[in-house]
Design a protein around this motif. Structure first.
Motif, PDB file in Angstrom:
ATOM      1  N   CYS A 102       0.612  -1.218   0.199  1.00 26.67           N
ATOM      2  CA  CYS A 102       0.012  -0.040   0.162  1.00 26.67           C
ATOM      3  C   CYS A 102       0.458   1.380   0.118  1.00 26.67           C
ATOM      4  N   SER A 103       0.599   2.250  -0.826  1.00 26.26           N
ATOM      5  CA  SER A 103       1.427   3.667  -0.692  1.00 26.26           C
ATOM      6  C   SER A 103       0.925   4.205  -0.230  1.00 26.26           C
ATOM      7  N   GLY A 104       1.156   4.935   1.235  1.00 26.12           N
ATOM      8  CA  GLY A 104      -0.060   4.676   2.675  1.00 26.12           C
ATOM      9  C   GLY A 104      -0.931   4.293   3.080  1.00 26.12           C
ATOM     10  N   ASN A 105      -1.674   4.690   4.025  1.00 26.40           N
ATOM     11  CA  ASN A 105      -2.010   3.106   4.911  1.00 26.40           C
ATOM     12  C   ASN A 105      -3.087   3.678   5.273  1.00 26.40           C
ATOM     13  N   GLY A 128      -3.289   0.306  -3.995  1.00 26.81           N
ATOM     14  CA  GLY A 128      -3.116  -0.701  -3.239  1.00 26.81           C
ATOM     15  C   GLY A 128      -2.598  -1.485  -4.426  1.00 26.81           C
ATOM     16  N   GLY A 129      -1.502  -2.809  -4.196  1.00 25.76           N
ATOM     17  CA  GLY A 129      -1.456  -3.984  -4.942  1.00 25.76           C
ATOM     18  C   GLY A 129      -1.592  -5.065  -4.499  1.00 25.76           C
ATOM     19  N   TRP A 130      -1.013  -6.199  -4.811  1.00 27.36           N
ATOM     20  CA  TRP A 130      -0.887  -7.332  -4.176  1.00 27.36           C
ATOM     21  C   TRP A 130       0.157  -8.399  -5.405  1.00 27.36           C
ATOM     22  N   ASN A 155      -2.668  -1.835   3.535  1.00 27.36           N
ATOM     23  CA  ASN A 155      -1.810  -2.554   3.750  1.00 27.36           C
ATOM     24  C   ASN A 155      -2.474  -4.164   4.285  1.00 27.36           C
ATOM     25  N   ASN A 156      -3.152  -4.108   5.407  1.00 32.93           N
ATOM     26  CA  ASN A 156      -3.690  -5.586   5.844  1.00 32.93           C
ATOM     27  C   ASN A 156      -4.793  -5.814   4.783  1.00 32.93           C
ATOM     28  N   SER A 189       0.857  -0.528  -6.336  1.00 34.82           N
ATOM     29  CA  SER A 189       0.353  -0.051  -6.033  1.00 34.82           C
ATOM     30  C   SER A 189       0.504   1.473  -6.807  1.00 34.82           C
ATOM     31  N   THR A 190       1.730   1.696  -7.228  1.00 33.70           N
ATOM     32  CA  THR A 190       1.918   2.617  -8.093  1.00 33.70           C
ATOM     33  C   THR A 190       0.876   3.301  -9.601  1.00 33.70           C
TER      34      THR A 190
END
Length: 139
Positions: A20-23, A27-29, A54-55, A137-138
């Motif tokens: 996660c870019s910031g939380n 986000g990405g996986w 992020n979770n 995520s970006t």
């Protein structure tokens, strides 16, 4: 010789990571599926459609890895997320993300899953999943 159902299932390793870019933030996986003892592997990845955590991305990586399997398998799932691994193995309390926990529970019942926590970037597979999830995520 008697062959049990477990012996006939394919053995698959899944390494997965979320970012996660910031939380919260974008986000990405990523999840890398491999068949031990072979060179067969498949990388899958994606990004969140909206702001996420992020979770949620860590859970999504595990879910998507299991969803990619077409038949019941013996799975060893590796993650650097204590949130995912210890909730599944030590029954940590589920205070959030109930929708994703329900989906993960359903998928875990289809497969024989062994949940393994590994330190961040401790294997080439986790390092690659980390790189790709951050890249997603970006986007």
């Amino acid at each position: 010789m008697i062959v049990t159902e477990t012996e006939t299932k394919r053995v698959v390793n899944i390494h997965c990571d979320g970012a996660c870019s910031g939380n919260p933030g974008p986000g990405g996986w990523a999840a890398l599926l491999t068949i031990p003892g072979t060179k067969k592997e498949r990388m899958i990845s994606g990004k969140a459609e909206t702001t996420t955590t992020n979770n949620r991305m860590e859970l999504t990586a595990a879910i998507e890895g299991l969803k990619a399997l077409k038949k019941p398998c013996n799975v060893t799932l590796f993650s650097d997320s204590t949130y995912v691994i210890y909730t599944m193995t030590k029954k940590w309390k589920r205070n959030a993300n109930q929708d994703l926990w329900e989906e993960l529970d359903k998928l875990a019942k289809v497969h024989e899953v062994t949940w393994i926590w590994l330190a961040r970037n401790s294997t080439p597979e986790l390092t690659e999943c980390d790189r790709i999830s951050k890249q997603e995520s970006t986007k």
